[in-house]
Motif scaffolding. Sequence first.
Motif, short mmCIF file in Angstrom:
data_model
loop_
_atom_site.label_atom_id
_atom_site.label_comp_id
_atom_site.label_asym_id
_atom_site.label_seq_id
_atom_site.Cartn_x
_atom_site.Cartn_y
_atom_site.Cartn_z
N CYS A 186 -31.00 -51.47 2.45
CA CYS A 186 -31.81 -50.57 3.29
C CYS A 186 -32.17 -49.29 2.53
O CYS A 186 -33.27 -48.77 2.68
CB CYS A 186 -31.08 -50.26 4.59
SG CYS A 186 -31.05 -51.67 5.73
N CYS A 222 -28.53 -47.91 9.19
CA CYS A 222 -27.89 -48.53 8.03
C CYS A 222 -28.23 -47.74 6.76
O CYS A 222 -29.39 -47.45 6.50
CB CYS A 222 -28.36 -49.97 7.87
SG CYS A 222 -27.60 -50.74 6.42
N CYS A 253 -24.47 -51.68 6.42
CA CYS A 253 -24.93 -53.06 6.55
C CYS A 253 -24.74 -53.60 7.96
O CYS A 253 -23.64 -53.65 8.50
CB CYS A 253 -24.31 -54.02 5.54
SG CYS A 253 -25.28 -55.55 5.47
N LEU A 254 -25.85 -53.99 8.52
CA LEU A 254 -25.87 -54.59 9.86
C LEU A 254 -26.20 -56.08 9.77
O LEU A 254 -26.49 -56.71 10.78
CB LEU A 254 -26.93 -53.87 10.73
CG LEU A 254 -26.59 -52.42 11.06
CD1 LEU A 254 -27.83 -51.69 11.57
CD2 LEU A 254 -25.47 -52.36 12.08
N CYS A 280 -30.36 -57.23 6.17
CA CYS A 280 -30.79 -56.63 4.91
C CYS A 280 -32.24 -56.97 4.56
O CYS A 280 -32.95 -56.13 4.01
CB CYS A 280 -29.88 -57.09 3.78
SG CYS A 280 -28.13 -56.90 4.15
#
Length: 157
Positions: free
Chosen positions: A94, A89, A123-124, A127
């Motif tokens: 991140c 990310c 973005c997974l 965060c």
Amino acid sequence: MTHATSPSSGLDLRRSETVRRLAEQHATDRGALMVVLHAAVAELGHLERTDVETIADVLNLSVADVHGVVSFYKDFRTDPAPAHTVHLCRGEACQAVGAESVFAQARAQLAHRDDVEVDEVFCLGNCALGPSAMVDGRLHGRLSGERLLGLTEEWVR
Ligand code: FES
């Protein structure tokens, strides 16, 4: 509508039947194209040109429309995935906690290998626990270069 391709082998025929079945199964779903594309990638790993043609045929869309969606989203692979994947990310949260350094280390350690794909995502949904990455499809948080090396060390033996 007619079929745009004629599968030449048993494997091609099975693939074509699978894609057709998935497309027909979801043809009436809301946002059917995205649903079918996700289902096909989940089942087959990637999308071939003939898959795009089959999906367009079943959903009564143009091949160009389907191809446009496939080529827009990274998730819709058009070639087989390598043995291992690291998707780091580089989203803002991140980045704020060191993702750039982890990404640089991952590239230095792994990007030269044919069996490993190192790529960036934005973005997974993890965060609060960044830096985050998907490593072979599994979410990891609080990554450092050292932790990533530990997760991938058996790949480089
Ligand atoms: S910004 Fe990295 S998980 Fe959201």
